[in-house]
Scaffold this active site. Structure first.
Site: not given
Length: 262
Positions: A103, A164, A190-191, A212-213
């Protein structure tokens, strides 16, 4: 069509799960593995500059809890701000585990963590020439995403919102254009903040979601991981089913013609 007969194919390999998860921000490796299992993920992205995959022989190794014979390890270039650093990180991944599926992300701004598209393009060009299979993190720009696909990236991953942030999909209209012209898998990256964000991405027609977050920072990471898995499943099935048309005015659920009492 069922989810089991609808695999996600990346670089010629088929996966049943369309949810890709990261390994950062968990309290320990045990929680990381438990969250991965709850999410049902098969592809696990790892920040090579931040997590030990064998670089330090004396430190705990993430591969002890996420073995490569069970999961596809996706090294990423998180924390890189230049094409040179990103390419060097991918070469290290190849030396450590013979990983060529990577990635790529090259950050341009430490506050927003938006990608530097010029540096990302330069890194992608070098890595593809060296035989890497590049999954690239991009802004949600249809022209940029199309360019990455045409140059040989195996998947393009436009952001939903800043990394995040948990803001969810901010521009579904750009994503629709990206998806209309897609020739490689498109994964939102993301987001994402919660399961409904995942479902929206899948309902739009995205091939998968990487996060992830949203799991690691939840009050109950394992429960959120399960919710994300279900969100992907529901969103994909809704996309395959085809939603009803949107209408400005009401439409009766039951027919009004030929009723018994008129």
């Amino acid at each position: 069509m069922t989810i089991q007969k609808d695999p996600l194919v990346i670089a010629g390999r088929a996966y049943q799960s369309r949810l890709l998860v990261g390994t950062g921000k968990y309290k320990d490796f045990a929680e990381t593995r438990a969250a991965v299992d709850a999410a049902g993920a098969e592809i696990i992205t790892v920040a090579l500059r931040r997590v030990n995959l064998g670089q330090d022989k004396d430190a705990p190794n993430l591969l002890d809890v996420l073995p490569p014979d069970r999961f596809t390890i996706l090294p990423n270039t998180a924390g890189c701000y230049t094409a040179e650093d990103a390419v060097r990180t991918c070469r290290l991944a190849r030396e450590l585990g013979d990983w060529k599926l990577v990635k790529l992300e090259v950050i341009g701004d430490p506050q927003t963590l938006y990608p530097d598209m010029r540096q990302t393009y330069e890194a992608a060009k070098i890595l593809i020439a060296e035989g890497f299979e590049v999954m690239v993190y991009s802004v949600d720009d249809p022209v940029a995403c199309k360019t990455f696909a045409e140059m040989g990236c195996v998947a393009v991953m436009p952001l939903a919102a800043p990394i995040g942030s948990g803001l969810g999909i901010r521009n579904p209209y750009n994503l629709r254009i990206i998806l209309e012209q897609a020739t490689v898998p498109i994964l939102v990256d993301a987001g994402v903040g919660t399961a409904s964000d995942v479902a929206v991405a899948m309902e739009l027609g995205c091939d998968g979601v990487l996060l992830n977050t949203a799991i690691a920072a939840a009050k109950d990471p394992l429960l959120m991981a399960e919710a994300m898995r279900l969100g992907v499943d529901a969103g994909r099935k809704a996309f395959l089913a085809g939603r009803m048309p949107r209408k400005l005015y009401a439409s009766a659920s039951s027919p009004v013609d030929g009723t018994f009492f008129e």
